[in-house]
Design a protein around this motif. Structure first.
Motif, PDB file in Angstrom:
ATOM      1  N   ALA A  91      40.784 -10.246  21.299  1.00  0.00           N
ATOM      2  CA  ALA A  91      41.159 -11.447  22.051  1.00  0.00           C
ATOM      3  C   ALA A  91      42.327 -12.157  21.366  1.00  0.00           C
ATOM      4  O   ALA A  91      43.272 -12.601  22.025  1.00  0.00           O
ATOM      5  N   TYR A  92      42.269 -12.243  20.033  1.00  0.00           N
ATOM      6  CA  TYR A  92      43.352 -12.896  19.288  1.00  0.00           C
ATOM      7  C   TYR A  92      44.672 -12.150  19.516  1.00  0.00           C
ATOM      8  O   TYR A  92      45.709 -12.759  19.791  1.00  0.00           O
ATOM      9  N   TYR A  93      44.600 -10.824  19.421  1.00  0.00           N
ATOM     10  CA  TYR A  93      45.839 -10.049  19.531  1.00  0.00           C
ATOM     11  C   TYR A  93      46.398 -10.045  20.948  1.00  0.00           C
ATOM     12  O   TYR A  93      47.610 -10.068  21.151  1.00  0.00           O
ATOM     13  N   THR A  94      45.497 -10.037  21.928  1.00  0.00           N
ATOM     14  CA  THR A  94      45.972 -10.137  23.313  1.00  0.00           C
ATOM     15  C   THR A  94      46.770 -11.419  23.480  1.00  0.00           C
ATOM     16  O   THR A  94      47.842 -11.431  24.090  1.00  0.00           O
ATOM     17  N   ASP A  95      46.257 -12.494  22.873  1.00  0.00           N
ATOM     18  CA  ASP A  95      46.918 -13.794  22.994  1.00  0.00           C
ATOM     19  C   ASP A  95      48.293 -13.797  22.319  1.00  0.00           C
ATOM     20  O   ASP A  95      49.295 -14.144  22.953  1.00  0.00           O
ATOM     21  N   ILE A  96      48.382 -13.392  21.044  1.00  0.00           N
ATOM     22  CA  ILE A  96      49.702 -13.488  20.377  1.00  0.00           C
ATOM     23  C   ILE A  96      50.701 -12.515  20.996  1.00  0.00           C
ATOM     24  O   ILE A  96      51.881 -12.834  21.126  1.00  0.00           O
ATOM     25  N   ASN A  97      50.226 -11.361  21.410  1.00  0.00           N
ATOM     26  CA  ASN A  97      51.182 -10.382  21.950  1.00  0.00           C
ATOM     27  C   ASN A  97      51.632 -10.765  23.360  1.00  0.00           C
ATOM     28  O   ASN A  97      52.763 -10.453  23.751  1.00  0.00           O
ATOM     29  N   ARG A  98      50.768 -11.482  24.094  1.00  0.00           N
ATOM     30  CA  ARG A  98      51.211 -11.999  25.382  1.00  0.00           C
ATOM     31  C   ARG A  98      52.295 -13.067  25.181  1.00  0.00           C
ATOM     32  O   ARG A  98      53.275 -13.130  25.905  1.00  0.00           O
ATOM     33  N   ARG A  99      52.115 -13.877  24.133  1.00  0.00           N
ATOM     34  CA  ARG A  99      53.155 -14.871  23.814  1.00  0.00           C
ATOM     35  C   ARG A  99      54.488 -14.181  23.516  1.00  0.00           C
ATOM     36  O   ARG A  99      55.555 -14.649  23.934  1.00  0.00           O
ATOM     37  N   ILE A 100      54.413 -13.100  22.758  1.00  0.00           N
ATOM     38  CA  ILE A 100      55.654 -12.377  22.428  1.00  0.00           C
ATOM     39  C   ILE A 100      56.305 -11.858  23.712  1.00  0.00           C
ATOM     40  O   ILE A 100      57.530 -11.957  23.883  1.00  0.00           O
ATOM     41  N   CYS A 101      55.507 -11.333  24.630  1.00  0.00           N
ATOM     42  CA  CYS A 101      56.064 -10.837  25.905  1.00  0.00           C
ATOM     43  C   CYS A 101      56.719 -11.980  26.682  1.00  0.00           C
ATOM     44  O   CYS A 101      57.798 -11.801  27.258  1.00  0.00           O
ATOM     45  N   ASP A 102      56.072 -13.145  26.703  1.00  0.00           N
ATOM     46  CA  ASP A 102      56.647 -14.292  27.421  1.00  0.00           C
ATOM     47  C   ASP A 102      57.976 -14.708  26.788  1.00  0.00           C
ATOM     48  O   ASP A 102      58.956 -14.970  27.490  1.00  0.00           O
ATOM     49  N   THR A 103      57.987 -14.769  25.450  1.00  0.00           N
ATOM     50  CA  THR A 103      59.225 -15.134  24.734  1.00  0.00           C
ATOM     51  C   THR A 103      60.316 -14.109  25.036  1.00  0.00           C
ATOM     52  O   THR A 103      61.480 -14.462  25.272  1.00  0.00           O
ATOM     53  N   ARG A 104      59.937 -12.837  25.032  1.00  0.00           N
ATOM     54  CA  ARG A 104      60.889 -11.760  25.312  1.00  0.00           C
ATOM     55  C   ARG A 104      61.503 -11.936  26.705  1.00  0.00           C
ATOM     56  O   ARG A 104      62.727 -11.850  26.866  1.00  0.00           O
ATOM     57  N   ASP A 105      60.654 -12.188  27.683  1.00  0.00           N
ATOM     58  CA  ASP A 105      61.167 -12.259  29.056  1.00  0.00           C
ATOM     59  C   ASP A 105      62.137 -13.432  29.218  1.00  0.00           C
ATOM     60  O   ASP A 105      63.162 -13.301  29.885  1.00  0.00           O
ATOM     61  N   LEU A 106      61.810 -14.556  28.563  1.00  0.00           N
ATOM     62  CA  LEU A 106      62.715 -15.717  28.596  1.00  0.00           C
ATOM     63  C   LEU A 106      64.040 -15.397  27.902  1.00  0.00           C
ATOM     64  O   LEU A 106      65.119 -15.709  28.414  1.00  0.00           O
ATOM     65  N   PHE A 107      63.940 -14.771  26.734  1.00  0.00           N
ATOM     66  CA  PHE A 107      65.125 -14.430  25.937  1.00  0.00           C
ATOM     67  C   PHE A 107      66.031 -13.470  26.709  1.00  0.00           C
ATOM     68  O   PHE A 107      67.255 -13.622  26.746  1.00  0.00           O
ATOM     69  N   MET A 108      65.411 -12.483  27.363  1.00  0.00           N
ATOM     70  CA  MET A 108      66.195 -11.525  28.156  1.00  0.00           C
ATOM     71  C   MET A 108      66.935 -12.240  29.284  1.00  0.00           C
ATOM     72  O   MET A 108      68.102 -11.944  29.573  1.00  0.00           O
ATOM     73  N   LYS A 109      66.241 -13.181  29.907  1.00  0.00           N
ATOM     74  CA  LYS A 109      66.862 -13.953  30.999  1.00  0.00           C
ATOM     75  C   LYS A 109      68.065 -14.741  30.487  1.00  0.00           C
ATOM     76  O   LYS A 109      69.132 -14.753  31.100  1.00  0.00           O
ATOM     77  N   ASP A 110      67.861 -15.408  29.330  1.00  0.00           N
ATOM     78  CA  ASP A 110      68.942 -16.182  28.704  1.00  0.00           C
ATOM     79  C   ASP A 110      70.154 -15.291  28.436  1.00  0.00           C
ATOM     80  O   ASP A 110      71.285 -15.649  28.747  1.00  0.00           O
ATOM     81  N   LEU A 111      69.897 -14.132  27.837  1.00  0.00           N
ATOM     82  CA  LEU A 111      71.011 -13.240  27.489  1.00  0.00           C
ATOM     83  C   LEU A 111      71.748 -12.772  28.739  1.00  0.00           C
ATOM     84  O   LEU A 111      72.980 -12.741  28.782  1.00  0.00           O
ATOM     85  N   LYS A 112      70.990 -12.403  29.760  1.00  0.00           N
ATOM     86  CA  LYS A 112      71.621 -11.907  30.997  1.00  0.00           C
ATOM     87  C   LYS A 112      72.491 -12.992  31.620  1.00  0.00           C
ATOM     88  O   LYS A 112      73.590 -12.719  32.108  1.00  0.00           O
ATOM     89  N   ARG A 113      71.978 -14.217  31.593  1.00  0.00           N
ATOM     90  CA  ARG A 113      72.748 -15.337  32.130  1.00  0.00           C
ATOM     91  C   ARG A 113      74.081 -15.479  31.399  1.00  0.00           C
ATOM     92  O   ARG A 113      75.074 -15.905  31.965  1.00  0.00           O
TER      93      ARG A 113
END
Ligand SMILES: *Cc1c(COP(=O)(O)O)cnc(C)c1O
Length: 354
Positions: free
Chosen positions: A260-282
């Motif tokens: 449960a702990y790892y699902t949580d932190i790794n989901r956060r990393i995925c969310d951060t990644r998706d935002l970062f990718m969007k920023d870069l593409k922009r």
């Protein structure tokens, strides 16, 4: 003074671990979050007396914990001192030049050719598709003595679906091993683990270093049918009966049991990644679609080295590669949200000169 075989070794070069100043370190795909708090708690009351004895050579409790989490049995699990060690054992156990070359993608984990040199295994790099995806058809054209690829791939971050991997296995000679290196499986891609039952030649390599936030512990494991696991055990016991120390075995159990702990932190990393990718593409960066904890990106007019140097100056450490075809990319590990926001800001100022 040196043995003749030393002439054929070209060692792997890991990402730098700098000491000249402090950087936001985004160059070796480490997890920015701490390991499960269960580990801190365990270590705070750790009794060194347990280190007086040798570890369990079979890592049985750890293998049972992994087996339970994966819905298999312990004889489907092999534990190793990092997945690098397990890959070294697997290459030794399953691949040789007698039946042809080992196949891996043109752009992939650069430890594969290093192990081939160590064990004297000829290899063949399968060209990528135009969009940098792994070309599985290319692996079938000449199956060689076996195949290995990461899923998601490194350094591209791109993933294959389980059904594509199943199609490969269905068409692949059943007496040649296919290793799927799932170092980055905790960041959104589909695992091939459910295919183990169907394919006796499938070996899956996993690590606690990325999703598990335990790169310093050195712990990895393989999943496969028992005949593959037995072969790995034979190699292990011909090299070092106790590669996985007591602390690693015990902490590994705690990590596996706190999904449960790892699902949580790794989901956060995925969310951060998706935002970062969007920023870069922009900002006009080309970003390959990533299902890993890093992104692979480039901008017209800049080389990977240009980007690396400019970001180093600004306090961010990223990785670039000299291989022709990807020399204009950098690979950036996803760190804490605030660090990625700051990095996106720093990257907004980088413009191509050519
Ligand atoms: C990081 C990595 C590994 C190595 O993992 P360790 O368990 O730390 O040895 C293996 N394969 C790939 C593709 C990786 O990126």
């Amino acid at each position: 003074m040196l043995a003749e075989r030393m002439n054929s070794l070209t060692p792997y070069v890991p990402g730098e671990q700098p000491r000249d100043r402090s950087y936001v370190k985004l160059n070796t795909n480490e997890n920015p979050y701490p390991p499960t708090p269960k580990i801190a708690e365990y270590l705070s009351r750790f009794d060194p007396e347990v280190l007086r004895l040798y570890p369990d050579p079979a890592s049985l409790k750890l293998r049972q914990a992994i087996a339970e989490a994966e819905g298999v049995t312990a004889d489907n699990v092999f534990a190793a001192n990092g997945s690098d060690e397990l890959l070294a054992f697997a290459f030794y156990a399953f691949f040789d030049g007698e039946r042809g070359s080992l196949n891996f993608p043109e752009f992939t984990y650069t430890f594969y050719p290093v192990y081939c040199d160590l064990h004297g295994i000829p290899f063949q790099k399968i060209p990528m598709k135009k969009d940098f995806a792994i070309n599985l058809e290319g692996f079938l054209d000449n199956p060689g003595c076996g195949s290995v690829f990461p899923n998601p791939n490194a350094p591209t971050g791109m993933a294959l679906s389980r059904s594509r991997i199943r199609d490969l296995l269905k068409a692949y000679p059943a007496d040649r091993v296919v290793i799927v290196d799932e170092a980055y499986i905790d960041f959104g891609a589909e695992s091939a683990a459910p295919l183990i039952e169907e394919f006796g030649n499938l070996l899956i390599a996993r690590t606690f270093s990325k999703g598990g936030s335990l790169a310093g512990l050195r712990l990895g494991y393989a999943l496969g049918q028992s005949q593959l696991i037995e072969a790995l055990t034979t190699v292990k016991d011909s090299f070092n009966s106790y590669p996985v120390d007591t602390l690693a075995q015990n902490l590994g159990v705690l990590a596996v049991q706190d999904a449960a702990y790892y699902t949580d932190i790794n989901r956060r990393i995925c969310d951060t990644r998706d935002l970062f990718m969007k920023d870069l593409k922009r900002q006009g960066w080309e970003v390959l679609p990533s299902l890993s904890n890093f992104v692979f990106t480039r901008k017209a007019g800049l080389s990977g080295e240009d980007i690396y140097l400019a970001l180093r100056e600004k306090g961010f450490l990223v990785r670039y590669f000299r291989h022709g075809g990807i020399e204009d990319f950098v690979r950036i590990t996803i760190g804490m949200p605030e660090d990625m926001q700051a990095l996106a800001g720093a990257m907004a100022g980088l413009e191509g000169k050519r």
